[in-house]
Motif scaffolding. Structure first.
Motif, PDB file in Angstrom:
ATOM      1  N   PHE A 117      -3.655  10.233  -5.865  1.00 41.13           N
ATOM      2  CA  PHE A 117      -3.149   9.987  -4.535  1.00 41.13           C
ATOM      3  C   PHE A 117      -4.327   9.750  -3.560  1.00 41.13           C
ATOM      4  N   HIS A 118      -5.086  10.560  -3.448  1.00 41.33           N
ATOM      5  CA  HIS A 118      -6.447  10.449  -2.556  1.00 41.33           C
ATOM      6  C   HIS A 118      -7.377   9.400  -2.856  1.00 41.33           C
ATOM      7  N   ASP A 132       0.751  -1.152   0.080  1.00 33.92           N
ATOM      8  CA  ASP A 132       0.084   0.012   0.054  1.00 33.92           C
ATOM      9  C   ASP A 132       0.680   1.231   0.019  1.00 33.92           C
ATOM     10  N   LEU A 133       2.023   1.308   0.897  1.00 34.09           N
ATOM     11  CA  LEU A 133       2.966   2.431   0.987  1.00 34.09           C
ATOM     12  C   LEU A 133       3.489   2.480  -0.299  1.00 34.09           C
ATOM     13  N   ALA A 134       3.870   1.516  -0.894  1.00 33.52           N
ATOM     14  CA  ALA A 134       4.712   1.511  -2.424  1.00 33.52           C
ATOM     15  C   ALA A 134       3.718   2.174  -3.306  1.00 33.52           C
ATOM     16  N   ILE A 177       3.444   9.818  -5.876  1.00 38.20           N
ATOM     17  CA  ILE A 177       3.901  10.934  -5.820  1.00 38.20           C
ATOM     18  C   ILE A 177       5.179  11.134  -6.552  1.00 38.20           C
ATOM     19  N   GLN A 178       5.869  10.010  -7.148  1.00 38.23           N
ATOM     20  CA  GLN A 178       7.023  10.182  -7.689  1.00 38.23           C
ATOM     21  C   GLN A 178       6.565  10.471  -9.321  1.00 38.23           C
ATOM     22  N   ILE A 198       2.849  10.261   3.992  1.00 36.93           N
ATOM     23  CA  ILE A 198       3.154   8.752   3.714  1.00 36.93           C
ATOM     24  C   ILE A 198       4.153   8.134   4.850  1.00 36.93           C
ATOM     25  N   LEU A 199       5.099   9.130   5.290  1.00 40.20           N
ATOM     26  CA  LEU A 199       6.046   8.639   6.522  1.00 40.20           C
ATOM     27  C   LEU A 199       5.041   8.544   7.862  1.00 40.20           C
ATOM     28  N   ALA A 200       4.259   9.552   8.117  1.00 37.46           N
ATOM     29  CA  ALA A 200       3.321   9.294   9.153  1.00 37.46           C
ATOM     30  C   ALA A 200       2.717   8.138   9.115  1.00 37.46           C
TER      31      ALA A 200
END
Length: 263
Positions: free
Chosen positions: A166-167, A135-137, A143-144, A219-221
């Motif tokens: 993204f949303h 999912d994170l990937a 975003i890339q 993404i980090l959070a």
């Protein structure tokens, strides 16, 4: 079950709100489908049986079938094994039908963001620490696509649409079908509004930079399970995006007025 004309006349709040008979029969058939436990792919009874079940004429039943087909709830097939079959309405069709409601009720950027600001911070707060590496990937890969500022209006348009994707990805991970549908619908409405009103044309480096940084931090959070931070980042993301997108809307209106023919 018999849907009589007397039943059709009951309890409408006002004459102007009355439904035409085929729409009432369509609602009765939908209730009957649920009561019978029928599923997508199941075949509805033949026309004569429906006439007897609902106490309606052949013409009314045929018009009712057209109503249900237009709503995407049945599909009709011809041939020896043909008939009317129950259909699961796709999200694309549901979104299209809902969009038609707003066709003559013009939405603004503010209208859309008012709801996004309420829902999306809570969505990401619920997702923090729950997303898989896959999912994170997906979010990171998205975003890339706009990791660098746009060089022209066409790239700017594509970046706006990709950033809204993204949303949509987050909404797909919601685990709440209603919440996910509403957020995906709003994102697509905003994408259509952005393209149709050329809101991407006034180059806005701040809109790109703020949006990218917020999504990267989010993404980090999410990865680290920081629910409160995820909520705050998304809230700030929505508030900043609303302010800047409203400015885009004002600028495009100004340009239109400047180039409008003089009377």
């Amino acid at each position: 079950m018999n849907l009589s004309p007397a039943t059709s006349r009951s309890n409408d709040p006002a004459p102007s709100a009355k439904m035409r008979r085929p729409y009432k029969v369509a609602d009765a058939i939908k209730t009957w489908i649920v009561e019978q436990g029928l599923k997508p792919g199941d075949k509805l009874p033949h026309e004569q049986t429906l006439m007897e079940l609902f106490g309606m004429s052949k013409g009314t039943i045929r018009e009712t079938m057209r109503v249900l087909e237009a709503q995407g709830l049945i599909v009709t097939r011809t041939g020896p094994k043909g008939g009317a079959f129950i259909n699961a309405v796709s999200e694309a069709m549901a979104s299209s039908l809902l969009s038609n409601y707003f066709f003559f009720n013009e939405l603004s950027v503010k209208d859309i963001y008012q709801l996004r600001c309420l829902l999306e911070p809570e969505l990401v707060a619920s997702l923090a620490g729950r997303l898989s590496e896959e999912d994170l990937a997906r979010l990171e890969a998205n975003i890339q696509k706009y990791a660098q500022p746009a060089l022209n209006a066409e790239v700017e348009r594509a970046q706006h649409i990709d950033s809204l994707q993204f949303h949509i990805i987050l909404a797909e991970l919601a685990g709440n079908e209603l919440l996910g549908f509403i957020i995906r619908f709003m994102a697509r409405m905003l994408a259509d509004l952005t393209v149709n009103r050329h809101l991407y044309e006034p180059h806005n480096h701040e809109l790109w930079e703020q949006g990218f940084n917020h999504q990267r931090d989010l993404i980090l959070a999410l990865k680290e399970g920081r629910s409160g931070d995820a909520r705050n980042i998304m809230r700030e993301h929505m508030e900043v995006a609303q302010k800047l997108m409203e400015a885009q809307e004002v600028e495009m209106t100004r340009r239109f007025m400047l180039h409008a023919p003089q009377q």
